[in-house]
Design an enzyme around this catalytic site. Structure first.
Site, PDB file in Angstrom:
ATOM      1  N   ARG A  24     -12.652  16.727  29.773  1.00  9.62           N
ATOM      2  CA  ARG A  24     -12.842  17.230  28.408  1.00  9.62           C
ATOM      3  C   ARG A  24     -11.602  17.965  27.925  1.00  9.62           C
ATOM      4  O   ARG A  24     -10.702  18.284  28.700  1.00  9.62           O
ATOM      5  CB  ARG A  24     -14.013  18.214  28.368  1.00  9.62           C
ATOM      6  CG  ARG A  24     -13.750  19.443  29.253  1.00  9.62           C
ATOM      7  CD  ARG A  24     -14.782  20.525  29.037  1.00  9.62           C
ATOM      8  NE  ARG A  24     -14.483  21.711  29.819  1.00  9.62           N
ATOM      9  CZ  ARG A  24     -14.846  22.930  29.477  1.00  9.62           C
ATOM     10  NH1 ARG A  24     -15.516  23.142  28.370  1.00  9.62           N
ATOM     11  NH2 ARG A  24     -14.547  23.958  30.236  1.00  9.62           N
ATOM     12  N   THR A 134      -3.743  27.656  36.164  1.00 10.08           N
ATOM     13  CA  THR A 134      -4.067  26.246  35.950  1.00 10.08           C
ATOM     14  C   THR A 134      -3.075  25.587  34.987  1.00 10.08           C
ATOM     15  O   THR A 134      -2.728  26.169  33.960  1.00 10.08           O
ATOM     16  CB  THR A 134      -5.492  26.113  35.385  1.00 10.08           C
ATOM     17  OG1 THR A 134      -6.392  26.751  36.295  1.00 10.08           O
ATOM     18  CG2 THR A 134      -5.887  24.648  35.231  1.00 10.08           C
ATOM     19  N   LYS A 159      -2.675  25.413  39.991  1.00 15.64           N
ATOM     20  CA  LYS A 159      -3.740  24.401  40.075  1.00 15.64           C
ATOM     21  C   LYS A 159      -3.440  23.334  39.044  1.00 15.64           C
ATOM     22  O   LYS A 159      -3.452  23.600  37.846  1.00 15.64           O
ATOM     23  CB  LYS A 159      -5.086  25.072  39.809  1.00 15.64           C
ATOM     24  CG  LYS A 159      -6.239  24.103  39.745  1.00 15.64           C
ATOM     25  CD  LYS A 159      -7.551  24.841  39.897  1.00 15.64           C
ATOM     26  CE  LYS A 159      -8.716  23.981  39.481  1.00 15.64           C
ATOM     27  NZ  LYS A 159      -9.996  24.577  39.878  1.00 15.64           N
ATOM     28  N   LYS A 161      -4.126  19.969  37.064  1.00 14.38           N
ATOM     29  CA  LYS A 161      -5.186  19.042  36.669  1.00 14.38           C
ATOM     30  C   LYS A 161      -4.632  17.624  36.652  1.00 14.38           C
ATOM     31  O   LYS A 161      -3.601  17.356  36.000  1.00 14.38           O
ATOM     32  CB  LYS A 161      -5.720  19.413  35.284  1.00 14.38           C
ATOM     33  CG  LYS A 161      -6.481  20.744  35.267  1.00 14.38           C
ATOM     34  CD  LYS A 161      -7.813  20.637  35.981  1.00 14.38           C
ATOM     35  CE  LYS A 161      -8.670  21.875  35.746  1.00 14.38           C
ATOM     36  NZ  LYS A 161      -9.974  21.777  36.426  1.00 14.38           N
ATOM     37  N   ASP A 189      -6.540  19.183  41.146  1.00 17.29           N
ATOM     38  CA  ASP A 189      -7.949  19.045  40.760  1.00 17.29           C
ATOM     39  C   ASP A 189      -8.107  17.774  39.941  1.00 17.29           C
ATOM     40  O   ASP A 189      -7.643  17.698  38.809  1.00 17.29           O
ATOM     41  CB  ASP A 189      -8.404  20.264  39.945  1.00 17.29           C
ATOM     42  CG  ASP A 189      -9.902  20.245  39.690  1.00 17.29           C
ATOM     43  OD1 ASP A 189     -10.566  19.276  40.120  1.00 17.29           O
ATOM     44  OD2 ASP A 189     -10.417  21.196  39.076  1.00 17.29           O
ATOM     45  N   GLU A 217      -8.987  18.831  44.911  1.00 14.60           N
ATOM     46  CA  GLU A 217     -10.344  19.206  44.519  1.00 14.60           C
ATOM     47  C   GLU A 217     -11.044  18.025  43.841  1.00 14.60           C
ATOM     48  O   GLU A 217     -10.467  17.343  42.991  1.00 14.60           O
ATOM     49  CB  GLU A 217     -10.201  20.383  43.538  1.00 14.60           C
ATOM     50  CG  GLU A 217     -11.471  21.110  43.228  1.00 14.60           C
ATOM     51  CD  GLU A 217     -11.167  22.341  42.351  1.00 14.60           C
ATOM     52  OE1 GLU A 217     -10.114  22.980  42.531  1.00 14.60           O
ATOM     53  OE2 GLU A 217     -11.999  22.630  41.485  1.00 14.60           O
ATOM     54  N   ASP A 242     -16.039  20.600  44.180  1.00 12.60           N
ATOM     55  CA  ASP A 242     -16.315  21.507  43.057  1.00 12.60           C
ATOM     56  C   ASP A 242     -17.594  21.036  42.347  1.00 12.60           C
ATOM     57  O   ASP A 242     -18.680  21.555  42.612  1.00 12.60           O
ATOM     58  CB  ASP A 242     -15.123  21.576  42.100  1.00 12.60           C
ATOM     59  CG  ASP A 242     -15.374  22.506  40.922  1.00 12.60           C
ATOM     60  OD1 ASP A 242     -16.415  23.197  40.922  1.00 12.60           O
ATOM     61  OD2 ASP A 242     -14.551  22.564  39.983  1.00 12.60           O
ATOM     62  N   LYS A 266     -18.696  28.466  41.855  1.00 15.00           N
ATOM     63  CA  LYS A 266     -18.626  29.057  40.514  1.00 15.00           C
ATOM     64  C   LYS A 266     -19.993  29.644  40.192  1.00 15.00           C
ATOM     65  O   LYS A 266     -21.018  28.987  40.413  1.00 15.00           O
ATOM     66  CB  LYS A 266     -18.250  28.005  39.462  1.00 15.00           C
ATOM     67  CG  LYS A 266     -16.830  27.478  39.619  1.00 15.00           C
ATOM     68  CD  LYS A 266     -16.520  26.368  38.641  1.00 15.00           C
ATOM     69  CE  LYS A 266     -15.101  25.842  38.878  1.00 15.00           C
ATOM     70  NZ  LYS A 266     -14.862  24.557  38.212  1.00 15.00           N
ATOM     71  N   ASP A 319      -9.562  31.351  41.540  1.00 13.31           N
ATOM     72  CA  ASP A 319      -9.056  30.615  40.375  1.00 13.31           C
ATOM     73  C   ASP A 319      -9.625  31.338  39.157  1.00 13.31           C
ATOM     74  O   ASP A 319     -10.664  30.973  38.631  1.00 13.31           O
ATOM     75  CB  ASP A 319      -9.542  29.161  40.474  1.00 13.31           C
ATOM     76  CG  ASP A 319      -9.159  28.348  39.261  1.00 13.31           C
ATOM     77  OD1 ASP A 319      -8.236  28.748  38.534  1.00 13.31           O
ATOM     78  OD2 ASP A 319      -9.797  27.304  39.035  1.00 13.31           O
ATOM     79  N   ASP A 321      -7.941  32.335  36.208  1.00 18.45           N
ATOM     80  CA  ASP A 321      -7.053  32.442  35.051  1.00 18.45           C
ATOM     81  C   ASP A 321      -7.737  32.193  33.708  1.00 18.45           C
ATOM     82  O   ASP A 321      -7.110  32.387  32.663  1.00 18.45           O
ATOM     83  CB  ASP A 321      -5.850  31.502  35.206  1.00 18.45           C
ATOM     84  CG  ASP A 321      -6.266  30.041  35.319  1.00 18.45           C
ATOM     85  OD1 ASP A 321      -7.113  29.747  36.176  1.00 18.45           O
ATOM     86  OD2 ASP A 321      -5.762  29.214  34.552  1.00 18.45           O
TER      87      ASP A 321
HETATM   88 MG   LIG Z   1     -12.524  21.889  39.590  1.00 21.18          MG
END
Ligand SMILES: [Mg+2]
Length: 352
Positions: A24, A134, A159, A161, A189, A217, A242, A266, A319, A321
């Site tokens: 997204r 990230t 991290k 993406k 990730d 991840e 995750d 999370k 994580d 941020d």
């Molecule tokens: Mg993740």
């Protein structure tokens, strides 16, 4: 200390820049704030956000769960019976982990305020925390600049993406590696974006290039536990779950079949601190270390996650941020470069 009222309010918080992943693009967050009032004047604060593509919870469903079954389970109850109330919350409805997390945070805040202690002290410790930064999914050149900026701000773990196209992802990582000092650690990730065989091919290539990568991840779809295990079994690099791990039950399923090397907890996926403790404890039983992360969410729920992380010996990576992406200043949690500190005032340490 009877619970006499539970208030729910929503607020829109814009992001400084759009946040892109394989799932997204986010431009703002819809923060949902919950306040638990008691007859002695103490108030607990919690917060959550809807994340359709991860939790499936909407603003409307979160508000309905909080104002309906969760409020029904808690009204007129004694907030000093924290663990009993947390179980009532978990049993009040199925799923709805985002709503449960908000109320779990508020009940913890309230309980710590009753004890006149910071939440981390109630949970059992205040070990030092650092966070990664990230780098959103984008063109390699844009990601390279974001990585260089993060390093300049003092972050030593990034991290990254990835996950929307295997070959492009290798280019993204190579471009970043070329631009940053060699001691900087990378965590990838893929947000479920690869197929198992693509994931193995990409990871083998990254292993051949000997980049400084701590783990990858969620390479494949959340429900594809066999795919997660297939990837884990066929690469040397560590694989972290995750989106595959919401509840302690899913953590147990992944752990007993050795599907992953690491777990990303999370609060909004598992339903709050009470469930996060169970997942981190299960990980410890299996020798599997945990990271704590967050959705794109407000500093209130991230502060709660930080209190938990500071107190749990098996939560070794953070994580945190997300609040740095928001236009509003963080409340509670204190950022000093990559170091994360918590207020030593009572509860979460947040005043509203
Ligand atoms: Mg993740």
């Amino acid at each position: 200390m009877k619970i006499v009222k539970i208030e729910v309010a929503t607020e829109l918080c814009p992001l400084r820049v759009p946040f892109k992943t394989a799932l997204r693009t986010a431009y703002e967050i819809e923060n949902i704030l919950v306040k638990v009032h008691t007859d002695n004047g103490l108030m607990g604060i919690g917060a959550t956000v809807p994340t359709w593509v991860i939790t499936g919870d909407s603003k409307e469903s979160i508000v309905a769960a909080l104002e309906g079954p969760i409020t029904n389970a808690l009204l007129n109850q004694d907030a000093r019976n924290l663990n009993v109330l947390l179980l009532k919350v978990q049993k009040s409805c199925i799923n709805n982990s985002s709503a449960k997390a908000a109320i779990d945070i508020a009940l913890h805040d309230l309980f710590a305020k009753w004890l006149n202690q910071p939440l981390y002290a109630v949970l059992g410790g205040n070990k030092p925390l650092t966070t990664c930064m990230t780098i959103g999914l984008d063109d390699p050149i844009v990601m390279k600049q974001a990585a260089m900026d993060a390093v300049a701000q003092g972050f030593s773990a990034l991290k990254i993406k990835v996950g929307n196209a295997p070959d492009k992802d290798i280019e993204r990582i190579s471009t970043i590696v070329d631009a940053i000092p060699s001691h900087i650690r990378l965590r990838l990730d893929a947000n479920q974006g690869w197929k198992a065989k693509d994931a193995i091919r990409v990871i083998h290539e990254l292993e051949r290039l000997a980049f400084n990568i701590d783990w990858v991840e969620q390479p494949v779809h959340a429900k594809d536990f066999e795919g997660m295990k297939y990837v884990t079994d066929h690469v040397n690099m560590k694989i972290m779950a995750d989106e595959s791990v919401f509840s302690p039950q899913e953590a147990f399923a992944l752990l007993k079949d050795r599907c992953v090397d690491l777990l990303n907890i999370k609060l909004l996926k598992c339903g709050g601190i009470s469930e996060a403790i169970k997942i981190a404890d299960l990980g410890a039983l299996y020798g599997v270390e945990c990271m704590i992360g967050s959705m794109m969410e407000s500093s209130i729920s991230v502060t709660a996650a930080a209190h938990f992380a500071a107190s749990h010996p098996n939560v070794l990576y953070c994580d945190f941020d997300a609040p740095l992406w928001l236009t509003e200043s963080p409340r509670g949690i204190i950022y000093q470069g990559e170091d994360v500190k918590l207020p030593d005032t009572m509860g979460l340490g947040i005043i509203i």
